[in-house]
Design an enzyme around this catalytic site. Structure first.
Site, PDB file in Angstrom:
ATOM      1  N   SER A  60       0.789  -1.229   0.000  1.00  0.00           N
ATOM      2  CA  SER A  60       0.000   0.000   0.000  1.00  0.00           C
ATOM      3  C   SER A  60       0.820   1.277   0.000  1.00  0.00           C
ATOM      4  O   SER A  60       0.312   2.332  -0.381  1.00  0.00           O
ATOM      5  CB  SER A  60      -0.944   0.014   1.207  1.00  0.00           C
ATOM      6  OG  SER A  60      -0.207   0.010   2.421  1.00  0.00           O
TER       7      SER A  60
ATOM      8  N   HIS B 182      -5.325  -4.232  -0.857  1.00  0.00           N
ATOM      9  CA  HIS B 182      -5.247  -3.203  -1.897  1.00  0.00           C
ATOM     10  C   HIS B 182      -5.279  -3.796  -3.303  1.00  0.00           C
ATOM     11  O   HIS B 182      -5.144  -3.062  -4.284  1.00  0.00           O
ATOM     12  CB  HIS B 182      -4.004  -2.348  -1.700  1.00  0.00           C
ATOM     13  CG  HIS B 182      -4.084  -1.451  -0.513  1.00  0.00           C
ATOM     14  ND1 HIS B 182      -4.596  -0.169  -0.574  1.00  0.00           N
ATOM     15  CD2 HIS B 182      -3.750  -1.656   0.781  1.00  0.00           C
ATOM     16  CE1 HIS B 182      -4.552   0.371   0.634  1.00  0.00           C
ATOM     17  NE2 HIS B 182      -4.052  -0.502   1.467  1.00  0.00           N
TER      18      HIS B 182
ATOM     19  N   LYS C  69     -12.304  -0.878   0.876  1.00  0.00           N
ATOM     20  CA  LYS C  69     -11.507  -0.078  -0.066  1.00  0.00           C
ATOM     21  C   LYS C  69     -12.213  -0.058  -1.417  1.00  0.00           C
ATOM     22  O   LYS C  69     -13.160   0.688  -1.596  1.00  0.00           O
ATOM     23  CB  LYS C  69     -10.072  -0.609  -0.112  1.00  0.00           C
ATOM     24  CG  LYS C  69      -9.357  -0.457   1.229  1.00  0.00           C
ATOM     25  CD  LYS C  69      -7.951  -0.980   1.196  1.00  0.00           C
ATOM     26  CE  LYS C  69      -7.207  -0.688   2.490  1.00  0.00           C
ATOM     27  NZ  LYS C  69      -7.776  -1.349   3.683  1.00  0.00           N
TER      28      LYS C  69
END
Length: 396
Positions: free
Chosen positions: A185, A213, A243
């Site tokens: 990340s 991610h 996310k």
């Protein structure tokens, strides 16, 4: 307040401020979209993990509202008592299909996933090989397991092979796991999963990929493991639902036996109230959207490539990102903080990232373009970056 506690807090807070490491928390008024309101000022938002813009999607909002009407605002219990609702079962079936695995288990957060799965599978008789840049939740999950933690140089396959050989041939450990982020990340680089899987086969390592991610971003949305076609080779896949998916929570995907075991051995599953019904339904709709179309995924990558190209052409050090995550590496912590502050004053919200999140001397402003940004927004952001970069002598 205890005098000794007060002295501890005051001295540590002052030290953080003196070293440019104190993090000011900004409050967003309203939704977290491509443009946000902080203190009454509109800012182009380049700090959100809302990669696909789904946090404000109308379909997901309506799904959550309808489910609150039918199921209430809370699940009412932990999963093992009577907090497993029909929407949870539906979500886990969708997630398994999405990830290409036999089963999946939903948790309250990505952090909870790593707390849950690592310590459920590994114990003090085992060893964990862990990439040195792994997320804090992995580090904490490894510590809780009480397994021997062996640090592996970042994405260094020679180092991994050597340490895997030493660990497995030593006779000290019953099981050995290798754990890595799928997408890192802070730098946006991608784990070398094909090579990792080959080494794992050679030494019979358990493989664990934290794809927080990568979910929704890699593999046309299905993640880093799917990107490399390794769904049947990686033992444990973890991902977040907060996310790219745009809501909240996390999941572990793998075999049916793994899912069954986690439901009786993973402490966050056993001792935390389950995901709220509205959130669960919204997540399910988001995942179905990603399975039906790559439009948002493709727009994210187009915007990411556009911003990356623009920042690089201006002379910023953007590292070796292989994903839409685009760091501008400044270095000095105080300069990094000042850079972020000036960007905000000019109309761009891009949060500074400094030690201990990244190593000392590698402070950066991390940019997270999303599918919801327009080219006009990105062009305006680049103009502001150029102005502030030259003003602070970050670029010439």
């Amino acid at each position: 307040m205890s005098k000794i506690l007060n002295e501890f807090l005051s001295s540590n807070l002052q030290e953080l401020k003196d070293n440019g490491l104190y993090n000011e928390i900004n409050v967003v008024r309203g939704a977290n979209g491509p443009v946000i309101d902080i203190d009454g000022k509109e800012l182009i938002n380049l700090s959100s993990n809302n990669y696909l813009g789904l946090a404000t999607d109308e379909t997901l909002k309506q799904a959550a509202k309808d489910t609150i009407d039918s199921h209430g605002v809370g699940a009412g219990a932990v999963r093992t008592i009577n907090g497993t609702l029909d929407v949870h079962v539906e979500l886990e079936e969708t997630l398994a299909e999405f990830k290409g695995t036999e089963a999946a288990v939903a948790f309250q957060s990505g952090f909870n996933c790593n707390m849950a799965a690592i310590q459920a599978v590994m114990n003090k008789e085992d060893a964990i090989l862990s990439d040195e840049l792994n997320h804090a939740s992995i580090i904490d999950g490894c510590r809780l397991s009480r397994a021997k933690i062996i640090r592996v140089n970042h994405s260094d396959m020679d180092d991994l092979r050597q340490k895997a050989k030493e660990a497995t041939e030593s006779g000290q450990y019953k099981k050995v796991m290798y754990i890595t982020d799928g997408v890192f990340s802070m730098d946006g680089d991608v784990a070398k999963l094909p090579e990792i899987v080959e080494i794992a086969k050679e030494f019979d390592l358990i493989t664990y990929v934290d794809d927080a991610h990568g979910s929704g971003v890699m593999g046309k949305g299905a993640g880093t493991v799917k990107h490399f076609g390794l769904e049947k080779e990686v033992d444990i896949q973890m991902g977040t639902l907060s996310k790219a998916i745009g809501v909240v929570g996390g999941y572990i995907a793998g075999t049916k036996e793994l899912a069954d075991y986690l439901k009786v051995a993973a402490r966050p599953f056993l001792f935390s109230t389950s995901l709220t019904p509205g959130d669960t339904k919204a997540i399910n709709e988001a995942v179905k959207m990603l399975m039906a179309s790559t439009e948002l995924h493709d727009q994210l990558w187009e915007n990411g490539d556009y911003l990356k190209k623009g920042l690089k052409s201006l002379g910023f050090n953007i590292g070796n990102s292989e994903t839409p995550i685009t760091p501008c590496i400044i270095g000095d912590e105080k300069t990094t903080q000042a850079f972020s502050k000036r960007l905000m004053e000019e109309g761009v919200y891009a949060k500074s990232i400094v030690f201990p999140t990244v190593p000392r001397g590698t402070g950066r402003v991390r940019n997270m373009p999303t599918a919801a940004h327009t080219k006009e927004m990105l062009d305006e952001a680049l103009e502001i970056y150029e102005k502030v970069g030259k003003e602070l002598n970050v670029i010439s």
